[in-house]
Scaffold this motif. Structure first.
Motif, mmCIF file in Angstrom:
data_model
loop_
_atom_site.group_PDB
_atom_site.id
_atom_site.type_symbol
_atom_site.label_atom_id
_atom_site.label_comp_id
_atom_site.label_asym_id
_atom_site.label_seq_id
_atom_site.Cartn_x
_atom_site.Cartn_y
_atom_site.Cartn_z
ATOM 1 N N VAL A 114 21.394 -34.606 11.221
ATOM 2 C CA VAL A 114 22.333 -33.690 10.563
ATOM 3 C C VAL A 114 21.806 -32.260 10.630
ATOM 4 C CG1 VAL A 114 23.309 -33.009 8.338
ATOM 5 C CG2 VAL A 114 23.353 -35.402 9.035
ATOM 6 N N SER A 115 20.519 -32.076 10.370
ATOM 7 C CA SER A 115 19.922 -30.746 10.436
ATOM 8 C C SER A 115 19.954 -30.204 11.864
ATOM 9 C CB SER A 115 18.476 -30.795 9.926
ATOM 10 O OG SER A 115 18.427 -31.254 8.592
ATOM 11 N N ALA A 116 19.714 -31.088 12.825
ATOM 12 C CA ALA A 116 19.753 -30.668 14.231
ATOM 13 C C ALA A 116 21.144 -30.195 14.621
ATOM 14 C CB ALA A 116 19.314 -31.821 15.134
ATOM 15 N N LEU A 117 22.157 -30.817 14.035
ATOM 16 C CA LEU A 117 23.536 -30.405 14.311
ATOM 17 C C LEU A 117 23.774 -28.970 13.869
ATOM 18 C CD1 LEU A 117 26.334 -31.460 15.277
ATOM 19 C CD2 LEU A 117 26.810 -32.033 12.900
ATOM 20 N N PHE A 118 23.065 -28.531 12.832
ATOM 21 C CA PHE A 118 23.169 -27.166 12.340
ATOM 22 C C PHE A 118 22.244 -26.209 13.092
ATOM 23 C CE2 PHE A 118 25.262 -29.382 9.061
ATOM 24 C CZ PHE A 118 25.938 -28.488 8.262
ATOM 25 N N GLY A 119 21.484 -26.745 14.039
ATOM 26 C CA GLY A 119 20.535 -25.909 14.750
ATOM 27 C C GLY A 119 19.310 -25.581 13.925
ATOM 28 N N ALA A 120 19.009 -26.400 12.920
ATOM 29 C CA ALA A 120 17.890 -26.129 12.012
ATOM 30 C C ALA A 120 17.165 -27.434 11.698
ATOM 31 C CB ALA A 120 18.390 -25.463 10.742
ATOM 32 N N GLU A 121 16.588 -28.079 12.718
ATOM 33 C CA GLU A 121 15.928 -29.371 12.529
ATOM 34 C C GLU A 121 14.769 -29.279 11.547
ATOM 35 O OE1 GLU A 121 14.262 -33.076 15.289
ATOM 36 O OE2 GLU A 121 15.109 -31.267 16.191
ATOM 37 N N GLU A 122 14.152 -28.069 11.453
ATOM 38 C CA GLU A 122 13.028 -27.904 10.531
ATOM 39 C C GLU A 122 13.449 -27.988 9.072
ATOM 40 O OE1 GLU A 122 13.926 -23.722 12.241
ATOM 41 O OE2 GLU A 122 14.321 -25.816 12.708
ATOM 42 N N ALA A 123 14.749 -27.942 8.809
ATOM 43 C CA ALA A 123 15.246 -28.039 7.433
ATOM 44 C C ALA A 123 15.440 -29.485 6.984
ATOM 45 C CB ALA A 123 16.570 -27.283 7.289
ATOM 46 N N ALA A 124 15.141 -30.467 7.839
ATOM 47 C CA ALA A 124 15.384 -31.874 7.517
ATOM 48 C C ALA A 124 14.693 -32.341 6.230
ATOM 49 C CB ALA A 124 14.968 -32.755 8.696
ATOM 50 N N PRO A 125 13.403 -31.999 5.995
ATOM 51 C CA PRO A 125 12.784 -32.430 4.732
ATOM 52 C C PRO A 125 13.507 -31.881 3.496
ATOM 53 C CG PRO A 125 11.099 -31.737 6.294
ATOM 54 C CD PRO A 125 12.415 -31.353 6.889
ATOM 55 N N LEU A 126 13.989 -30.649 3.596
ATOM 56 C CA LEU A 126 14.750 -30.072 2.481
ATOM 57 C C LEU A 126 16.057 -30.817 2.263
ATOM 58 C CD1 LEU A 126 14.420 -26.182 2.754
ATOM 59 C CD2 LEU A 126 13.687 -27.650 0.877
ATOM 60 N N VAL A 127 16.711 -31.195 3.344
ATOM 61 C CA VAL A 127 17.964 -31.938 3.248
ATOM 62 C C VAL A 127 17.734 -33.264 2.533
ATOM 63 C CG1 VAL A 127 19.771 -33.102 4.577
ATOM 64 C CG2 VAL A 127 18.999 -30.834 5.258
ATOM 65 N N GLN A 128 16.615 -33.932 2.855
ATOM 66 C CA GLN A 128 16.314 -35.215 2.213
ATOM 67 C C GLN A 128 16.115 -35.042 0.708
ATOM 68 O OE1 GLN A 128 12.948 -36.423 4.740
ATOM 69 N NE2 GLN A 128 14.202 -38.125 5.471
ATOM 70 N N ILE A 129 15.380 -34.017 0.320
ATOM 71 C CA ILE A 129 15.133 -33.788 -1.107
ATOM 72 C C ILE A 129 16.421 -33.437 -1.826
ATOM 73 C CG2 ILE A 129 13.976 -32.278 -2.763
ATOM 74 C CD1 ILE A 129 11.706 -31.985 -0.684
ATOM 75 N N MET A 130 17.201 -32.545 -1.222
ATOM 76 C CA MET A 130 18.402 -32.046 -1.887
ATOM 77 C C MET A 130 19.555 -33.036 -1.855
ATOM 78 S SD MET A 130 18.108 -28.032 -0.752
ATOM 79 C CE MET A 130 19.704 -27.606 -1.421
ATOM 80 N N ALA A 131 19.400 -34.137 -1.118
ATOM 81 C CA ALA A 131 20.414 -35.194 -1.160
ATOM 82 C C ALA A 131 20.581 -35.736 -2.573
ATOM 83 C CB ALA A 131 20.038 -36.323 -0.203
#
Length: 493
Positions: free
Chosen positions: A105-122
């Motif tokens: 999902v983060s890669a789709l936004f062009g921001a794969e480095e944001a993946a850990p944040l996405v997991q926490i904020m889920a």
């Protein structure tokens, strides 16, 4: 609706909501620049990307059931409990899926480095959705004062936590802590003041009965979400996290006036317009009066921000953000263009024009996304902001036509009355910007530029409003006098 709706109740609840949002405004006016000075554009961009995904899923998960509860004739316990459990189940499923698929999902936004944040904020999804029922109960009872108190408490606590953590070097974790602490405190507050206690009762037929209205609302909300969030997605993917962070910081700051006025007014007007569905004349008067008042209040804030964007960015955000002043200015300008449309969404929702709201929201989302994507591919961040201004100018005409036609108000009359304060605000802002440009060499200090521009703009706009909005001022004066007389009449008797 369980409580009667009249001018007095609307005014009282709008006042409470505005008070709440004004408190939030004050906090964000201080905390956003502080956090911007302590954090980098990349960190702002990463949190913005993660929050965009979370908010989108939370909106889908709610499926509009909270709004459907607001317009129900009675507070049916089976329906209320069914909505709670449906929201909770959906929220948990979505949070789990987002945690598992955070990287793609983060890669789709062009921001794969944001993946850990996405997991926490889920985990924010269940916190947001489980509060929908409690808020819907307060809204249908027109008890916005209680929501206002807890909104101020939660926003204050979140802001203090964020600033404190940022000062101690916690970086991006400060922004995450702000979101979680505010959501959790407000959730507890909503349940405390609404008196709602979930009971394990679930009836699928009650959920299905709400389906038609809720799905229509969800469709329009998704389209509106795409309209407001597609720039972030496109900027992050094609221009990078630094530009996404600049857009996020400028957007958060330029949205503060909207959050003060629009969030407060829209929350009250939706149930109010719903109560006026069968009273066309009263509804039309309420639409025009609320539209003109919000435009008079909002337009000078937004156009004024455009006029003072350059010194404001340097003074409030610091030298590391100074390059992004055109982004702040053009974003404020694009939002200013739409100030007459501020009451249109609650109006269409409240009077049952869900289909109109849905299709217009879809059209707007398509044009906004296409314009932003096209300019991002071949231009800069500033070009994207200019594209937003052009799209919003078209939206202003289209939205006004749709709403005034649905209300039965002649388009030209409604359009002139609703946009006249906006024209005055633009003239004020143009004069301020022109004057500051001419005085730049004599007045190089950005702080003095801000102070002089704000004072001059307020004086100019005040004169223009007195000259062009006399009838509106007389109406407001009469309303105040009638309220005073109504308050004194029992004592006089």
């Amino acid at each position: 609706m369980s409580h009667s709706v009249n001018a007095k109740s609307i005014t009282r609840n709008v006042a409470w909501s505005v008070l709440s949002k004004t408190g939030t405004f004050g906090l964000k006016f201080v905390t956003v620049p502080i956090l911007a000075r302590l954090l980098t554009p990349d960190q702002f961009g990463a949190v913005a990307v993660a929050l965009t995904v979370v908010q989108f899923l939370a909106m889908i998960g709610g499926a509009g059931f909270g709004a459907a509860l607001v317009i129900q004739e009675d507070e049916d316990k089976d329906t209320i409990h069914s909505v709670f459990w449906a929201n909770l189940l959906t929220a948990c499923v979505m949070a789990g899926l987002l945690f598992l698929f955070a990287r793609p999902v983060s890669a789709l936004f062009g921001a794969e480095e944001a993946a850990p944040l996405v997991q926490i904020m889920a985990l924010l999804i269940p916190l947001q959705l489980t509060g929908d029922v409690a808020y819907a109960l307060l809204a249908r009872r027109m008890q916005f004062s209680q929501d206002a108190v807890w909104s101020m408490i939660s926003e204050t606590a979140g802001a203090l936590i964020a600033v404190g953590m940022a000062l101690y070097g916690y970086g991006v974790a400060a922004l995450v802590a702000q979101l979680f602490s505010s959501a959790l405190i407000r959730l507890c507050g909503l349940y405390a003041v609404s008196g709602y206690v979930p009971a394990f009762r679930f009836k699928l037929k009650r959920i299905l009965a709400l389906g038609r209205f809720s799905l229509g609302m969800m469709g329009s909300e998704i389209a509106n979400f795409v309209t407001f969030q597609s720039p972030m997605v496109v900027i992050s993917r094609y221009l990078g996290l630094t530009d996404a962070g600049a857009y996020s910081a400028a957007n958060r700051f330029s949205s503060i006036p909207n959050q003060v006025v629009l969030s407060a007014v829209m929350g009250v007007l939706f149930p109010a317009f719903s109560a006026m569905t069968h009273d066309g004349e009263r509804r039309s008067q309420a639409l025009m009066l609320s539209t003109r008042i919000t435009t008079v209040l909002l337009a000078p804030m937004m156009f004024g921000m455009w006029a003072l964007a350059e010194p404001a960015m340097l003074v409030l955000f610091g030298p590391q953000w100074a390059w992004a002043w055109p982004v702040l200015g053009l974003l404020a300008f694009s939002k200013a263009i739409l100030t007459p449309c501020s009451t249109f969404i609650p109006y269409l929702k409240g009077v049952g024009h869900g289909d109109t709201l849905f299709w217009w929201a879809v059209i707007r989302a398509v044009f906004t996304t296409a314009a932003v994507a096209g300019t991002a591919l071949y231009g800069t961040l500033t070009d994207v902001m200019i594209a937003l201004c052009v799209v919003n100018a078209v939206v202003l005409f289209g939205y006004s036509f749709v709403v005034f036609r649905a209300d039965g108000t002649p388009f030209l009359k409604g359009f002139v009355l609703s946009t006249r304060p906006m024209a005055s605000a633009f003239l004020m802002a143009f004069a301020v910007r022109f004057g500051l440009d001419r005085l730049h060499d004599l007045l190089p200090n950005p702080v003095l530029q801000l102070v002089l521009g704000a004072v001059a703009g307020g004086a100019i706009y005040g004169v223009l409003v007195i000259l062009t909005e006399r009838d509106l001022l007389h109406k407001l004066k009469d309303m105040v006098q009638r309220r005073r007389q109504a308050r004194l009449s029992p004592h006089a008797a």
